[in-house]
Design a protein around this motif. Structure first.
Motif, PDB file in Angstrom:
ATOM      1  N   ALA A  92      15.897 -42.195  52.470  1.00 48.83           N
ATOM      2  CA  ALA A  92      15.824 -41.708  53.852  1.00 48.83           C
ATOM      3  C   ALA A  92      14.736 -40.646  53.986  1.00 48.83           C
ATOM      4  O   ALA A  92      14.151 -40.491  55.052  1.00 48.83           O
ATOM      5  N   SER A  93      14.464 -39.917  52.919  1.00 45.36           N
ATOM      6  CA  SER A  93      13.389 -38.914  52.905  1.00 45.36           C
ATOM      7  C   SER A  93      12.638 -39.037  51.591  1.00 45.36           C
ATOM      8  O   SER A  93      13.246 -39.252  50.550  1.00 45.36           O
ATOM      9  N   PHE A  94      11.321 -38.897  51.659  1.00 51.57           N
ATOM     10  CA  PHE A  94      10.512 -38.973  50.443  1.00 51.57           C
ATOM     11  C   PHE A  94       9.199 -38.247  50.674  1.00 51.57           C
ATOM     12  O   PHE A  94       8.844 -37.892  51.795  1.00 51.57           O
ATOM     13  N   THR A  95       8.475 -38.027  49.578  1.00 49.68           N
ATOM     14  CA  THR A  95       7.137 -37.455  49.625  1.00 49.68           C
ATOM     15  C   THR A  95       6.236 -38.263  48.703  1.00 49.68           C
ATOM     16  O   THR A  95       6.724 -39.052  47.893  1.00 49.68           O
ATOM     17  N   THR A  96       4.933 -38.065  48.842  1.00 44.93           N
ATOM     18  CA  THR A  96       3.973 -38.709  47.950  1.00 44.93           C
ATOM     19  C   THR A  96       3.838 -37.880  46.681  1.00 44.93           C
ATOM     20  O   THR A  96       4.348 -36.765  46.599  1.00 44.93           O
ATOM     21  N   GLN A  97       3.127 -38.403  45.696  1.00 54.96           N
ATOM     22  CA  GLN A  97       3.008 -37.709  44.414  1.00 54.96           C
ATOM     23  C   GLN A  97       2.365 -36.336  44.530  1.00 54.96           C
ATOM     24  O   GLN A  97       2.749 -35.422  43.811  1.00 54.96           O
ATOM     25  N   LEU A  98       1.403 -36.158  45.419  1.00 51.43           N
ATOM     26  CA  LEU A  98       0.794 -34.842  45.600  1.00 51.43           C
ATOM     27  C   LEU A  98       1.576 -33.973  46.586  1.00 51.43           C
ATOM     28  O   LEU A  98       1.204 -32.830  46.827  1.00 51.43           O
ATOM     29  N   ARG A  99       2.630 -34.519  47.183  1.00 43.78           N
ATOM     30  CA  ARG A  99       3.512 -33.814  48.120  1.00 43.78           C
ATOM     31  C   ARG A  99       2.806 -33.436  49.421  1.00 43.78           C
ATOM     32  O   ARG A  99       3.299 -32.639  50.187  1.00 43.78           O
ATOM     33  N   ASN A 100       1.654 -34.009  49.693  1.00 42.51           N
ATOM     34  CA  ASN A 100       0.915 -33.719  50.917  1.00 42.51           C
ATOM     35  C   ASN A 100       1.538 -34.416  52.127  1.00 42.51           C
ATOM     36  O   ASN A 100       1.500 -33.899  53.233  1.00 42.51           O
ATOM     37  N   ILE A 101       2.111 -35.604  51.919  1.00 46.77           N
ATOM     38  CA  ILE A 101       2.748 -36.365  52.996  1.00 46.77           C
ATOM     39  C   ILE A 101       4.230 -36.457  52.679  1.00 46.77           C
ATOM     40  O   ILE A 101       4.617 -36.798  51.565  1.00 46.77           O
ATOM     41  N   ALA A 102       5.070 -36.150  53.672  1.00 44.53           N
ATOM     42  CA  ALA A 102       6.521 -36.270  53.530  1.00 44.53           C
ATOM     43  C   ALA A 102       7.047 -37.037  54.737  1.00 44.53           C
ATOM     44  O   ALA A 102       6.602 -36.810  55.860  1.00 44.53           O
ATOM     45  N   CYS A 103       7.985 -37.957  54.497  1.00 48.57           N
ATOM     46  CA  CYS A 103       8.498 -38.801  55.576  1.00 48.57           C
ATOM     47  C   CYS A 103      10.018 -38.799  55.595  1.00 48.57           C
ATOM     48  O   CYS A 103      10.669 -38.682  54.559  1.00 48.57           O
ATOM     49  N   THR A 104      10.562 -38.960  56.801  1.00 45.46           N
ATOM     50  CA  THR A 104      11.993 -39.131  57.021  1.00 45.46           C
ATOM     51  C   THR A 104      12.167 -40.437  57.777  1.00 45.46           C
ATOM     52  O   THR A 104      11.554 -40.636  58.826  1.00 45.46           O
ATOM     53  N   MET A 105      13.011 -41.327  57.245  1.00 40.41           N
ATOM     54  CA  MET A 105      13.227 -42.637  57.847  1.00 40.41           C
ATOM     55  C   MET A 105      14.658 -42.739  58.384  1.00 40.41           C
ATOM     56  O   MET A 105      15.577 -42.161  57.817  1.00 40.41           O
ATOM     57  N   SER A 106      14.816 -43.496  59.469  1.00 41.05           N
ATOM     58  CA  SER A 106      16.144 -43.781  60.017  1.00 41.05           C
ATOM     59  C   SER A 106      16.108 -45.169  60.651  1.00 41.05           C
ATOM     60  O   SER A 106      15.048 -45.807  60.696  1.00 41.05           O
ATOM     61  N   ASP A 107      17.221 -45.624  61.162  1.00 39.34           N
ATOM     62  CA  ASP A 107      17.263 -46.917  61.844  1.00 39.34           C
ATOM     63  C   ASP A 107      16.349 -46.925  63.066  1.00 39.34           C
ATOM     64  O   ASP A 107      15.824 -47.965  63.446  1.00 39.34           O
ATOM     65  N   GLU A 108      16.137 -45.771  63.685  1.00 36.76           N
ATOM     66  CA  GLU A 108      15.356 -45.687  64.924  1.00 36.76           C
ATOM     67  C   GLU A 108      13.859 -45.531  64.702  1.00 36.76           C
ATOM     68  O   GLU A 108      13.075 -45.740  65.617  1.00 36.76           O
ATOM     69  N   GLY A 109      13.431 -45.111  63.503  1.00 36.29           N
ATOM     70  CA  GLY A 109      12.005 -44.930  63.292  1.00 36.29           C
ATOM     71  C   GLY A 109      11.688 -44.082  62.081  1.00 36.29           C
ATOM     72  O   GLY A 109      12.541 -43.835  61.225  1.00 36.29           O
ATOM     73  N   VAL A 110      10.440 -43.598  62.056  1.00 33.82           N
ATOM     74  CA  VAL A 110       9.923 -42.827  60.927  1.00 33.82           C
ATOM     75  C   VAL A 110       9.185 -41.604  61.463  1.00 33.82           C
ATOM     76  O   VAL A 110       8.437 -41.711  62.440  1.00 33.82           O
ATOM     77  N   THR A 111       9.398 -40.461  60.827  1.00 33.07           N
ATOM     78  CA  THR A 111       8.621 -39.259  61.123  1.00 33.07           C
ATOM     79  C   THR A 111       7.989 -38.791  59.825  1.00 33.07           C
ATOM     80  O   THR A 111       8.683 -38.598  58.827  1.00 33.07           O
TER      81      THR A 111
END
Length: 189
Positions: free
Chosen positions: A77-96
C-alpha cells in the motif's frame, strides 16, 4: 484550469479521498524530515543525480549496512524507490506519489504560489499535480518498504512499477496513469 475548478468537478467522495491522501503524504513528509534531519547527508548513499542507487547493499565504509525493508511487490500500500526520492501510497481509488528532488517544471507552475510537481495524484478523474503550501517533501523514511527496481505493486485496480528511470503507475482497466522521475513527469494514456 486551476486547482479549485478541477476540485469543484470532482465528486465529494473523491475530494475527501484526495484531501486525506494529501494530509497523509504531508504527515509522512514531516515525520521523515524530523527523523532524518541530516542523517542521509552524512551516512546515506551518495546521490548521483540519477534514479540509480550506486551501492544499495553496502555502507560507505564497505561494511554491510543494516537491511532496509524491501519488497518485490504484490500489494504494497506504501513504498519508496531505492534512493527514497519517490514515495507512493496506493489504494483502491488511486495512487499518490511524492518526489523530494526533481528537475522538471510541471504544467501550471506559473500559477502556483506554493510548491507544485512534488505531489502527483492519479484517480478516477485522471492525473493531477496539486499546488501545495509549504516546502517540498523530504526523502522517504528508512522504515518505508523499498519496491526494488523491476518490481511491481498492485492494489485495487492500480499497478505501480519501480525502475531505474522512475516509477510508473497505471490504472489496470484503462492503462492511464503517469511515470514520475527526477527529470520528468509523463502522463500515460
Amino acid at each position: 484550469m486551476g486547482l479549485s475548478s478541477r476540485m469543484a468537478g470532482l465528486s465529494r467522495g473523491m475530494r475527501a479521498f484526495l484531501l486525506v491522501d494529501l494530509v497523509l503524504v504531508l504527515a509522512l513528509v514531516v515525520v521523515a524530515a524530523v527523523v532524518l534531519s541530516g542523517a542521509l547527508r552524512s551516512t546515506g548513499p551518495r546521490d548521483t543525480g540519477s534514479d540509480v542507487d550506486p551501492a544499495p547493499s553496502a555502507s560507505l565504509s564497505g561494511q554491510a549496512s543494516t537491511p532496509t525493508p524491501t519488497a518485490t511487490g504484490a500489494g504494497l500500500a506504501s513504498f519508496t524507490t531505492q534512493l527514497r526520492n519517490i514515495a507512493c501510497t496506493m489504494s483502491d481509488e488511486g495512487v499518490t506519489c511524492t518526489i523530494a528532488d526533481k528537475t522538471f517544471v510541471p504544467p501550471g507552475a506559473e500559477a502556483c504560489t506554493g510548491t507544485i510537481g512534488h505531489v502527483v495524484v492519479a484517480g478516477a478523474e485522471g492525473v493531477d499535480t496539486p499546488c501545495v503550501d509549504g516546502p517540498a517533501p523530504a526523502k522517504a523514511a528508512p522504515d518505508v518498504p523499498v519496491l526494488e527496481y523491476g518490481s511491481t505493486s498492485t492494489v485495487g485496480g492500480w499497478t505501480c512499477t519501480s525502475a531505474t528511470n522512475g516509477v510508473t503507475c497505471v490504472e489496470d482497466a484503462s492503462g492511464t496513469g503517469f511515470r514520475l522521475a527526477r527529470a520528468e513527469l509523463v502522463a500515460i494514456g
